[in-house]
Design an enzyme around this catalytic site. Structure first.
Site, PDB file in Angstrom:
ATOM      1  N   LYS A   1      14.144  17.047  38.818  1.00  0.00           N
ATOM      2  CA  LYS A   1      15.325  17.075  39.546  1.00  0.00           C
ATOM      3  C   LYS A   1      15.040  17.718  40.678  1.00  0.00           C
ATOM      4  O   LYS A   1      14.358  18.812  40.783  1.00  0.00           O
ATOM      5  CB  LYS A   1      16.558  17.708  38.853  1.00  0.00           C
ATOM      6  CG  LYS A   1      18.018  17.724  39.744  1.00  0.00           C
ATOM      7  CD  LYS A   1      18.972  18.531  39.050  1.00  0.00           C
ATOM      8  CE  LYS A   1      20.450  18.785  39.751  1.00  0.00           C
ATOM      9  NZ  LYS A   1      21.324  19.270  39.023  1.00  0.00           N
TER      10      LYS A   1
ATOM     11  N   SER B   1      25.734  16.581  38.558  1.00  0.00           N
ATOM     12  CA  SER B   1      24.907  16.590  39.889  1.00  0.00           C
ATOM     13  C   SER B   1      23.605  15.876  39.501  1.00  0.00           C
ATOM     14  O   SER B   1      23.117  15.459  40.451  1.00  0.00           O
ATOM     15  CB  SER B   1      24.718  17.910  40.723  1.00  0.00           C
ATOM     16  OG  SER B   1      23.994  18.724  39.645  1.00  0.00           O
TER      17      SER B   1
ATOM     18  N   SER C   1      26.466  19.516  34.712  1.00  0.00           N
ATOM     19  CA  SER C   1      25.551  18.404  35.525  1.00  0.00           C
ATOM     20  C   SER C   1      24.461  17.660  34.920  1.00  0.00           C
ATOM     21  O   SER C   1      23.910  16.989  35.247  1.00  0.00           O
ATOM     22  CB  SER C   1      25.025  19.350  36.761  1.00  0.00           C
ATOM     23  OG  SER C   1      25.782  19.321  37.704  1.00  0.00           O
TER      24      SER C   1
HETATM   25  N1  GLN Z   1      30.589  19.184  38.639  1.00  0.00           N
HETATM   26  C1  GLN Z   1      30.347  20.763  38.447  1.00  0.00           C
HETATM   27  C2  GLN Z   1      30.433  21.196  39.828  1.00  0.00           C
HETATM   28  O1  GLN Z   1      30.631  20.580  40.935  1.00  0.00           O
HETATM   29  C3  GLN Z   1      29.368  21.149  37.916  1.00  0.00           C
HETATM   30  C4  GLN Z   1      27.985  21.082  38.642  1.00  0.00           C
HETATM   31  C5  GLN Z   1      26.697  21.529  37.922  1.00  0.00           C
HETATM   32  O2  GLN Z   1      26.839  21.645  36.833  1.00  0.00           O
HETATM   33  N2  GLN Z   1      25.651  21.798  38.890  1.00  0.00           N
HETATM   34  O3  GLN Z   1      30.200  22.525  40.191  1.00  0.00           O
END
Ligand code: GLN
Length: 488
Positions: A89, A164, A188
């Protein structure tokens, strides 16, 4: 369907298991350089549509593959990931390779060092193919917040892959990597794994070093693997886990042989089902998939009982207060001076900061910096940030109480299957609310895994979340293996 769209099936391809591939490389039947070249061919074919990779690290990958082949030819001992093609990532740094974190503000930035997880993968023989798309600074649940365009879900390219870590999940689902790394702050890894029908692991907070992870919310950020099956994910975790002197939050607890642990039967394990995760807002087809998973666990010899997690309903506001507060502090370092993008049209230093940040950050990141700065400001700190920390503590305690009675807790990973691109972009709050099942474990610091648990009538994957107490990844792996074996 637009004429350029290919049939969705052509993007989904089950990779061989990691152990099979490694066996081929050790025996000399497969050359690691050929395997890597094959993966780059597939990436060249599929990535234009899916947009999972943002950049490739071909030179580094091919020299690592050649090194593995040379060792294999000499019959030298090889690491557990010998020759295995892996994607990273783009929030994790690799020396000299672009690291954008999905943001325009990091355009052109080339980090001078490797993240610890990157070094550990390579030391185990992995071949690192490139950097994977994600929501900007890992903020999002659909990958639509990437400054470099959304990733498409390989199962249905009109749908989001989740976020994400959407690129990390899509790359595994489309076999553009055997395994990948992602990061999980509030879901994410788990949510995109669920949307793309792959396995994703949230290790316990402190289990895996974050040295070289571009920070979002430091009390929540974790690094973990994606793979197409539970055992491969366990193998990956075994490689990246463990203490790192560069990360003071990393635990010194010894690292079990997770792959071997995952081979142990789930029979006898006690499974908790929290009613709070099965109520209003849960898509009935997702609910039905999870029920089938629970039935499979009973059939595998697990005992199933209800557990209570009543503070679940406070988890989303608590998470979005803490995560944005920490993000507003972490993102202060991106100002056009040291990293990446600098606005060209600035009359003085203050204007340079302002313009660089204004042009470099996307709308969601700005929203979060504003929310977080507000929550931390004098006069509001006690009402918001401090209160959120107190609720966080209650949530963690209630998980610990539940884990006194059960070895694992199973829930849906997300309330719905993958949604359509553009479906939720106009309503950030709806996007936040859908994180309800994943942010709880993030706040509590416990570990978990998403394992595929059947599909909807439309063929969209349903993901089961298996949670376990701190440092008990082994229990989560065993339960997930049983669900996987049931072929729901
Ligand atoms: N969807 C969550 C957010 O927008 C989690 C994102 C993540 O785990 N990086 O913060």
């Amino acid at each position: 369907m637009p004429s350029e769209a290919k049939p969705a099936e052509s993007f989904v391809e089950k990779p061989k298991t990691l152990a099979e591939l490694r066996e081929g490389i050790i025996s000399g039947r497969t050359k690691a350089v050929d395997l890597a070249a094959g993966y780059y061919d597939r990436i060249a074919r599929k990535n234009p549509r899916l947009n999972a990779y943002l950049s490739l690290t071909k030179e580094r990958a091919l020299s690592q593959a050649a090194r593995v082949d040379a060792l294999a030819a000499k019959g030298e001992p090889l690491g557990v990931l010998a020759g295995i093609p892996v994607g990273i990532k783009d929030v994790l740094v690799m020396k000299g390779a672009p690291a954008t974190a999905g943001s325009k503000i990091l355009e052109g930035y080339r980090p001078p060092y490797d993240a610890t997880v990157v070094s550990r993968l390579e030391a185990a023989g992995a071949v690192l193919l490139g950097k994977l798309n994600c929501d900007e600074f890992a903020m999002g649940s659909s990958n639509e917040n990437s400054a470099y365009g959304p990733v498409r879900n390989p199962i249905d390219t009109e749908r989001v892959p989740g976020g994400s870590s959407g690129g990390s999940a899509a790359a595994v689902a489309a076999n553009m990597a055997v395994a990948t790394l992602g990061s999980d702050t509030g879901g994410s890894i788990r949510q995109p794994a669920s949307f793309c029908g792959v396995v994703g692991v949230l290790p316990t907070y402190g289990r895996v070093s974050r040295y070289g992870l571009i920070a979002f919310a430091s009390s929540l950020d974790r690094v973990g693997p994606f793979a197409s099956n539970v055992r491969d994910a366990a193998t990956m975790l075994g490689v990246i886990a463990g203490h790192d002197s560069h990360d003071a939050t990393s635990s010194e607890a010894p690292v079990p042989d997770y792959a071997a642990e995952s081979d142990k039967p789930a029979a006898g394990l006690r499974i908790g089902i929290p009613a709070e995760y099965f109520g209003e807002g849960l898509d009935p087809e997702v609910g039905a998939g999870i029920e089938r998973g629970i039935a499979a666990l009973k059939a595998a010899g697990c005992t199933v009982k209800p557990v209570s997690l009543p503070h679940t309903r406070y988890a989303v506001p608590t998470y979005y207060l803490i995560a944005t507060a920490e993000a507003s502090a972490n993102l202060a370092r991106f100002d056009g001076v040291r990293y990446g993008y600098r606005s060209p049209a600035s009359e003085n230093l203050a204007a340079m900061y302002r313009h660089s940040r204004d042009e470099g950050f996307g709308a969601e990141v700005k929203r979060r910096i504003l929310l977080g700065t507000y929550a931390l400001s004098a006069g509001y700190y006690d009402a918001y940030y401090l209160k959120a920390q107190q609720v966080r503590r209650l949530l963690a305690e209630e998980f610990l109480r539940a884990f006194a009675e059960v070895d694992a807790i199973v829930t849906p990973t997300a309330p719905t299957p993958a949604f359509k691109l553009g479906e939720k972009t106009g309503d950030p709050l709806a996007m936040y609310l859908a994180d309800i099942f994943t942010v709880t474990a993030s706040l509590a610091g416990i570990c978990g895994i998403t394992v595929p648990c059947g599909t909807t009538r439309d063929g969209l994957p349903v993901g089961m979340q298996v949670l376990a107490r701190h440092m008990n990844e082994s229990a989560a792996f065993r339960v997930a293996r049983a669900v996987e074996a049931a072929k729901i």
